[in-house]
Write an enzyme that holds these catalytic residues in place. Structure first.
Site, mmCIF file in Angstrom:
data_model
loop_
_atom_site.group_PDB
_atom_site.id
_atom_site.type_symbol
_atom_site.label_atom_id
_atom_site.label_comp_id
_atom_site.label_asym_id
_atom_site.label_seq_id
_atom_site.Cartn_x
_atom_site.Cartn_y
_atom_site.Cartn_z
ATOM 1 N N ASP A 36 0.845 -1.202 0.000
ATOM 2 C CA ASP A 36 0.000 0.000 0.000
ATOM 3 C C ASP A 36 0.878 1.249 0.000
ATOM 4 O O ASP A 36 1.608 1.486 0.967
ATOM 5 C CB ASP A 36 -0.911 -0.024 1.234
ATOM 6 N N ASP A 37 0.834 1.999 -1.079
ATOM 7 C CA ASP A 37 1.598 3.261 -1.202
ATOM 8 C C ASP A 37 3.101 3.044 -1.358
ATOM 9 O O ASP A 37 3.889 3.946 -1.052
ATOM 10 C CB ASP A 37 1.356 4.202 -0.004
ATOM 11 N N CYS A 76 -6.118 4.250 -3.111
ATOM 12 C CA CYS A 76 -6.419 2.862 -2.727
ATOM 13 C C CYS A 76 -7.696 2.266 -3.323
ATOM 14 O O CYS A 76 -7.655 1.212 -3.951
ATOM 15 C CB CYS A 76 -6.531 2.762 -1.213
ATOM 16 N N ARG A 80 -7.798 -0.821 -6.208
ATOM 17 C CA ARG A 80 -8.119 -2.189 -5.767
ATOM 18 C C ARG A 80 -9.364 -2.724 -6.482
ATOM 19 O O ARG A 80 -9.444 -3.898 -6.849
ATOM 20 C CB ARG A 80 -8.342 -2.206 -4.247
ATOM 21 N N LYS A 134 -5.579 -5.446 3.892
ATOM 22 C CA LYS A 134 -6.505 -4.304 3.750
ATOM 23 C C LYS A 134 -7.458 -4.489 2.572
ATOM 24 O O LYS A 134 -7.029 -4.795 1.472
ATOM 25 C CB LYS A 134 -5.674 -3.040 3.574
ATOM 26 N N HIS A 136 -10.674 -2.207 1.773
ATOM 27 C CA HIS A 136 -10.948 -0.843 1.289
ATOM 28 C C HIS A 136 -11.890 -0.759 0.083
ATOM 29 O O HIS A 136 -11.757 0.143 -0.756
ATOM 30 C CB HIS A 136 -9.636 -0.086 0.988
ATOM 31 N N SER A 160 -7.891 1.786 5.575
ATOM 32 C CA SER A 160 -6.482 2.101 5.836
ATOM 33 C C SER A 160 -6.244 2.204 7.343
ATOM 34 O O SER A 160 -7.174 2.429 8.123
ATOM 35 C CB SER A 160 -6.105 3.436 5.196
ATOM 36 N N HIS A 234 1.699 2.281 3.939
ATOM 37 C CA HIS A 234 0.772 3.393 4.189
ATOM 38 C C HIS A 234 1.026 3.904 5.605
ATOM 39 O O HIS A 234 1.222 3.116 6.526
ATOM 40 C CB HIS A 234 -0.656 2.846 4.058
ATOM 41 N N ASP A 286 -0.520 -0.601 -4.671
ATOM 42 C CA ASP A 286 -1.831 -0.081 -5.107
ATOM 43 C C ASP A 286 -1.782 1.318 -5.713
ATOM 44 O O ASP A 286 -2.699 1.727 -6.410
ATOM 45 C CB ASP A 286 -2.842 -0.119 -3.952
ATOM 46 N N ASN A 287 -0.718 2.057 -5.413
ATOM 47 C CA ASN A 287 -0.535 3.398 -6.009
ATOM 48 C C ASN A 287 0.866 3.868 -5.633
ATOM 49 O O ASN A 287 1.582 3.197 -4.890
ATOM 50 C CB ASN A 287 -1.610 4.397 -5.545
ATOM 51 N N LYS A 307 1.376 9.362 -5.134
ATOM 52 C CA LYS A 307 -0.021 8.997 -4.826
ATOM 53 C C LYS A 307 -0.994 10.140 -5.100
ATOM 54 O O LYS A 307 -0.721 11.286 -4.742
ATOM 55 C CB LYS A 307 -0.077 8.615 -3.341
HETATM 56 MG MG MG Z 1 -2.647 3.109 -1.309
#
Ligand code: MG
Length: 465
Positions: A36-37, A76, A80, A134, A136, A160, A234, A286-287, A307
């Site tokens: 994540d991130d 996010c 996803r 996660k 989301h 998150s 994240h 995810d980003n 992001k």
């Molecule tokens: Mg993310």
């Protein structure tokens, strides 16, 4: 049609398409590991000078590393939703808007039941399916949790790690501050039941890993889909004691190095159970990195922004594929690929039909993965919320609205529209610095035709949040 009827209809349609799993032809296991991130530049094998990622580097050396792998969203929730359904978020109601970027507990929507996730399609084919980490993709009701979208089991957080603290003060009534993992008040769920709240979020990477290894061991005699969507890096950042203070990159490095350890544990479990030759593992993020978090955020390397942005740093992410004996080792591919392609690829490998009743934005990546053909993907659409900001075709990328990053220090972001669009050659100028629109009117015309074609077939779904 109500949700349960839609579900039943989809199950029937899917089982009709696929038939039951034949014991004689065991399709491969699919493992998708999502950070994540994590930024494009945050791994050793993507050029980070101080974060040590020996397990991911080895995974890339034994498998395939993508230089041009994208998410279909820059935050996010949309990214996803696209990964799991093979569809642009604008088609499945999970795009968000300029002002509401991600789904949270105050929303009543979620990923619609009419969507077919990889899990739902593979479960109909006889796969065991689990989501760890996660999610989301759900608001405050259980209607869109993983267990309602084709996953037999779920272990993780709904949102998150910074989204359940509400309007708390630091210190709170219990005297806890933001440096305390319990202050963040995260609820850890097993399926649809809260196991703990507040959860010690320092332990999440370790506990997700333990759960993943247990799932692999328990399902070694049956094809499985494991979607392991890590909470980190994240922010807020936390690592277990073993990793704290170890990385030259500071806490962010500690957290990424623990994720790298986790990947090593998963691959080792597959080898130990002799499943490595029959499992596709794909690692991505995810980003892009949350640059506004400064030292607590990652790096997009030489890509611009992070992001929340439709510059390359927001949506181009690490992508590593591993399947010993099937994916040739040590290949670096420059083919264009996107997380939505994992939908088509997984269904193809599982031997199940691609749903024909909807527009899919993914393509089958098999020719690239097995190194016997070109990517079937020619175009990338960069959405921010429900609006198209940029388009890539071949090495060229046109920006209609060059998006700023996730937040601009509390100020509302400024959206500047360009007509004609800005144009960058990503081969010569991966950092998107030099506008070459005036030199390539024919490219602008070609991209305009792609946009027209895309819009003609687009029916935006009602927004879920
Ligand atoms: Mg993310």
């Amino acid at each position: 049609m109500n949700n349960s009827l839609v579900s039943r209809f989809l199950c029937l349609a899917l089982s009709g398409m696929a038939g039951v799993l034949q014991a004689t032809a065991r399709p491969p296991n699919i493992v998708i590991i999502l950070a994540d991130d994590l930024g494009y530049g945050d791994l050793g094998c993507y050029g980070h000078p101080t974060i040590r990622t020996p397990n991911l580097d080895r995974m890339a050396a034994e498998g395939m590393r993508f230089t041009d792998f994208y998410m279909a969203g820059c935050v996010c929730t949309p990214s996803r939703a696209a990964l799991l359904t093979g569809r642009l978020p604008i088609r499945n109601g999970m795009a968000g808007s300029h002002s509401t970027r991600v789904i949270g507990s105050r929303h009543t929507g979620g990923l619609p039941q009419s969507e077919i996730t990889i899990a739902r399609a593979l479960r109909a084919r006889g796969y065991a399916t689990m989501c760890i980490g996660k999610w989301h993709l759900a608001g405050g009701t259980p209607d869109a949790l993983p267990t309602r979208h084709g996953f037999d089991a779920f272990y993780g957080l709904r949102w998150s790690n910074d989204m359940e603290a509400g309007g708390k003060k630091s210190p709170d009534e219990a005297g806890r501050t933001r440096d305390d993992p319990l202050w963040w008040n995260c609820a850890l769920l097993r399926d649809e039941t809260i196991l703990e709240q507040p959860t010690d979020i320092r332990t999440l990477t370790a506990r997700y890993t333990q759960e993943a290894v247990r799932f692999i061991r328990a399902h070694k005699r049956r094809p499985f889909l494991l979607y392991l969507a890590h909470t980190y890096p994240h922010t807020p950042l936390f690592a277990t004691a073993r990793f704290q203070g170890q990385s030259p990159r500071g806490l962010y490095g500690d957290v990424v190095e623990e994720l790298d350890w986790s990947v090593g544990q998963v691959l080792e479990a597959l080898r130990r159970e002799r499943l490595d030759k029959n499992t596709l593992v794909f690692f991505t993020s995810d980003n892009g990195p949350w640059l506004q978090r400064k030292l607590d955020g990652g790096s997009a390397g030489l890509l611009r922004e992070g992001k929340g942005s439709t510059w390359e740093g927001g949506m181009r992410v690490p992508g590593i594929a591993w399947w010993p004996g099937k994916i040739p080792p040590g290949v670096v591919t420059r083919e264009l690929a996107c997380a939505m392609d994992l939908f088509n690829t997984s269904l193809k490998l599982a031997g199940t039909a691609i749903p024909g009743d909807r527009i899919l934005d993914g393509v089958d990546l098999s020719p690239v993965l097995f190194d016997n053909g070109k990517s079937l993907r020619e175009v990338m659409f960069y959405y921010r919320g429900d609006e198209l900001f940029a388009v890539r075709k071949g090495p060229f990328k046109a920006h209609f609205i060059p998006a700023p990053g996730y937040g601009s220090g509390g100020r509302a972001p400024v959206f500047e529209r360009h007509d004609p669009p800005l144009l960058f050659h990503l081969g010569r100028d991966p950092s998107e610095q030099f506008d070459v629109a005036h030199e390539h009117p024919e490219v602008l015309a070609e991209i305009a035709r792609e946009v027209e074609k895309h819009r003609a077939g687009l029916q935006p779904a009602p927004p879920q949040y």
